[in-house]
Design a protein around this motif. Structure first.
Motif, PDB file in Angstrom:
ATOM      1  N   ASN A 243       0.797  -1.215  -0.035  1.00  0.00           N
ATOM      2  CA  ASN A 243       0.067  -0.010   0.035  1.00  0.00           C
ATOM      3  C   ASN A 243       0.833   1.226  -0.052  1.00  0.00           C
ATOM      4  O   ASN A 243       0.729   1.887   0.841  1.00  0.00           O
ATOM      5  N   PRO A 244       1.506   1.456  -1.107  1.00  0.00           N
ATOM      6  CA  PRO A 244       2.489   2.656  -0.921  1.00  0.00           C
ATOM      7  C   PRO A 244       1.752   4.030  -0.884  1.00  0.00           C
ATOM      8  O   PRO A 244       0.574   4.212  -1.315  1.00  0.00           O
ATOM      9  N   VAL A 245       2.422   4.699   0.092  1.00  0.00           N
ATOM     10  CA  VAL A 245       2.053   6.339   0.335  1.00  0.00           C
ATOM     11  C   VAL A 245       1.862   7.189  -0.787  1.00  0.00           C
ATOM     12  O   VAL A 245       2.801   7.135  -1.503  1.00  0.00           O
ATOM     13  N   THR A 255       1.801  13.997   1.444  1.00  0.00           N
ATOM     14  CA  THR A 255       1.902  13.265   2.763  1.00  0.00           C
ATOM     15  C   THR A 255       3.127  13.472   3.421  1.00  0.00           C
ATOM     16  O   THR A 255       3.301  13.218   4.713  1.00  0.00           O
ATOM     17  N   ILE A 256       4.245  13.515   2.629  1.00  0.00           N
ATOM     18  CA  ILE A 256       5.390  13.842   3.321  1.00  0.00           C
ATOM     19  C   ILE A 256       6.167  15.265   3.023  1.00  0.00           C
ATOM     20  O   ILE A 256       6.531  15.640   1.617  1.00  0.00           O
ATOM     21  N   PRO A 257       6.194  16.183   3.915  1.00  0.00           N
ATOM     22  CA  PRO A 257       6.732  17.611   3.661  1.00  0.00           C
ATOM     23  C   PRO A 257       7.979  17.742   3.140  1.00  0.00           C
ATOM     24  O   PRO A 257       8.680  16.826   3.247  1.00  0.00           O
ATOM     25  N   SER A 499      -1.306  16.961   7.541  1.00  0.00           N
ATOM     26  CA  SER A 499      -2.805  17.398   7.252  1.00  0.00           C
ATOM     27  C   SER A 499      -3.760  16.320   8.196  1.00  0.00           C
ATOM     28  O   SER A 499      -4.711  16.738   8.606  1.00  0.00           O
ATOM     29  N   ASP A 500      -3.314  15.133   8.071  1.00  0.00           N
ATOM     30  CA  ASP A 500      -4.127  14.194   8.706  1.00  0.00           C
ATOM     31  C   ASP A 500      -4.548  14.509  10.242  1.00  0.00           C
ATOM     32  O   ASP A 500      -5.656  14.545  10.774  1.00  0.00           O
TER      33      ASP A 500
END
Length: 633
Positions: A243-245, A255-257, A499-500
């Motif tokens: 399940n790659p991000v 998802t990754i800053p 964000s989450d």
């Protein structure tokens, strides 16, 4: 000695026998008894019973004549009595014969009926179709027979379908069992991958600490440097196997800053691994059960008919799933702004028309801030994007909606978050109205930011109570945390959290109010309290405080700290402290205004003195010029 013989008995003629007639009630009772038995007793048995009764009735009555003959009158009366008795007996016997005749006729009729019924049953069993056809008519019978044939066909079809479905169920059961085993393996792989991410993250943390260590010689430093380079240059696909991000989340945030500073790229890799590990663990243990709880809660009630309740509050604190967030936010916003919307349902359309006619003084500042809004979000990355145009219209409309505020830097971020979640432009406008005019205290976004400054003082009090060691550490190194936290409060952590976690904070903030900001601000410091206490350089502490919130990836842990570890947190205490600091701050601002007015007056007096000096010097220059010209001539 023998006894003397008995005297001879005189012979008398026997008395006439009197027949007792059977009563009508006895015959009637017999008939009734036969009726009860359903006519099962045979006629011969009935006759035998009646003959026995007649025989008993013909027995002598037991009257005995006296030994002596009576007078002729007595004989006559006795004979008359016997005649009368015999007459009555004859009548009774006739009635009995009549009743027996009727009973016989009834028995014969019953026998004939039973025989006819038996014949009909036998005929029907021998040829049922012909029998039914004769009874209901040929046409009706044909229709019925056709319907029966159709029903037989349906039964056969259902039997075949049932066999097919049973086969399908069997195959699906096998697939389900295989799928269950596969799911178990996937969960095990996810767990192992999460464990691997944690180990690699810890490995990179060790490398980072070795990099910062000053006790290594040159060869060791070079080795650490190479290890770090190898880790940073490693293919991300080696890390994200299951399940790659995705590069962007559901709302368009990265998802990754990205970190532009070279020294911080190692932190980015560490954070990526931690995010991956938390996502893998939370997906199975937290997110799926939470979605189930939300689905069960909303199954019995439409989204537009929600009502505040402790159960809903607990669900919102845990976070609203993506598939329900838009509808739940819309319900919260409409509930908070329903009075204003009912008073003027077309308010947003009217404000937009007003913006087309008149330009607000804040229009220029709004246009400048549009391109600095959520730069890491793909929806706001282009100046010509649809989201940017919507955001501009929302901010311009709000500047006319609230002339006291007009526009304040930070409102662009609040409106952008509302637009990303609610999607609808008008709903996002009303969300901004709800936050600025209803949820936040008055003067939070005014020119003086009075309420915002007061909240920083309130937060300082809470921080001293909840975390006295950290407060002492800040005081020791002259750290003013409000330089960092002021922006947290003003824009509700936008661009300070991933964000989450940010959207979970906003879920609770929109529902509960500003108390949520205090809870999460305290939780952020508590989450990394031990790491902050290890830093003893003023500049390093400030650098750490500027970016540490973006390294937090475990939203569940942060939420637990905010709503459990920070208790008790009564709203009454928050209100009282706000009032106290607002009064003090207002007094300080009034004093500052007085000082400014005095300073302005002094400046005006100094300007007058300077003007006088300038005038005198100009006169002297004119005189000197005239004298010099005179001497020249």
């Amino acid at each position: 000695m023998q006894a003397p013989p008995a005297p001879p008995v005189p012979l008398t003629p026997p008395a006439p026998t009197v027949l007792s007639a059977p009563s009508v009630s006895s015959v009637t009772n017999e008939s009734a008894q036969e009726a009860k038995t359903g006519g099962k007793s045979s006629p011969s048995s009935s006759m035998n019973k009646r003959e026995k009764k007649m025989t008993s009735s013909l027995q002598p009555s037991g009257e005995k004549v006296s030994g002596k003959e009576g007078s002729p009158m007595d004989k006559l009366s006795r004979l008359q009595h016997e005649v009368f008795t015999l007459t009555e007996e004859l009548k009774s016997q006739k009635e009995l014969v009549r009743l027996l005749h009727k009973a016989l006729e009834a028995a014969q009729q019953e026998k004939r009926t039973s025989k006819q019924f038996s014949e009909q049953v036998a005929t029907c069993m021998a040829d049922p179709q012909r029998t039914i056809a004769n009874s209901m008519g040929t046409e009706t019978f044909c229709r019925l027979q056709e319907k029966i044939e159709h029903l037989k066909d349906d039964i056969e079809a259902h039997k075949i379908q049932n066999k097919f479905l049973n086969s399908e169920i069997y195959q699906l059961t096998k697939l389900w069992r295989n799928s269950s085993e596969e799911k178990g393996l996937l969960m095990k792989c996810a767990y192992l991958e999460a464990k691997n991410c944690q180990i690699e993250s810890k490995y990179l943390v060790v490398l980072r600490r070795l990099q910062e260590s000053k006790g290594l010689d040159s060869s060791q430093q070079e080795m650490v440097k190479r290890l770090i380079e190898d880790s940073l240059q490693g293919d991300k696909k080696d890390v994200f196997k299951l399940n790659p991000v995705s590069e962007y989340d559901d709302y368009g945030f990265k998802t990754i800053p990205d970190y532009e500073v070279e020294d911080v790229k190692l932190l980015a890799k560490i954070q990526a691994l931690e995010i991956r590990s938390n996502n893998l663990r939370n997906n199975a243990m937290v997110d799926k059960p939470l979605r189930t709880r939300w689905a069960n809660y909303l199954a019995s009630r439409p989204l537009d008919q929600l009502a505040p309740s402790p159960e809903l509050k607990g669900l919102i604190r845990c976070g609203i799933p993506v598939e329900y967030r838009e509808q739940v936010w819309r319900w919260i916003v409409r509930t908070r702004t329903q009075v204003s919307r009912k008073r003027n349902p077309n308010r947003y359309q009217e404000l937009r028309k007003h913006c087309e006619v008149s330009e607000h003084p804040a229009s220029r500042q709004i246009r400048l801030d549009l391109h600095r809004t959520l730069t890491s979000n793909k929806h706001f990355s282009s100046p010509t994007s649809d989201a940017v145009q919507k955001l501009q219209r929302i901010l311009l409309a709000f500047s006319w909606q609230n002339p006291t505020i007009g526009y304040c830097q930070g409102l662009n971020r609040l409106a952008a978050i509302a637009l990303l979640v609610l999607k609808d432009e008008e709903d996002a406008f009303w969300c901004l109205v709800a936050v600025v005019e209803i949820i936040m205290p008055q003067d939070y976004y005014s020119k003086t930011l009075t309420a915002s400054q007061a909240d920083q003082r309130v937060f300082r009090d809470f921080l001293a109570e909840k975390m006295p060691r950290l407060t002492a550490h800040f005081k020791e190194h002259s750290i003013d945390h409000s330089l960092i936290t002021f922006n947290w409060f003003l824009v509700v952590f936008v661009e300070s959290l991933v964000s989450d976690i940010l959207l979970r904070v906003w879920d609770a903030f929109l529902y509960e109010g500003t108390k949520v900001i205090f809870r999460y601000a305290l939780a952020l410091f508590k989450y990394n309290e031990e790491d902050i206490l290890k830093i003893h350089d003023n500049l390093e502490i400030y650098q750490y405080l500027r970016f540490f919130t973006k390294t937090i990836s475990d939203g569940r842990k942060l939420m637990t700290i905010a709503f459990n570890d920070m208790n008790p947190f009564p709203m009454k205490l928050l209100k009282n402290r706000r009032e106290f600091h607002m009064e003090r701050l207002t007094a300080e601002l009034l004093e500052l205004e007085r000082i400014q007015e005095e300073f302005v007056k002094e400046q005006q007096v100094e300007r007058k003195d300077k003007d006088l000096d300038t005038a005198v010097s100009e006169d002297e220059e004119v005189i000197q010029t005239a004298v010099s010209l005179h001497h020249t001539s």
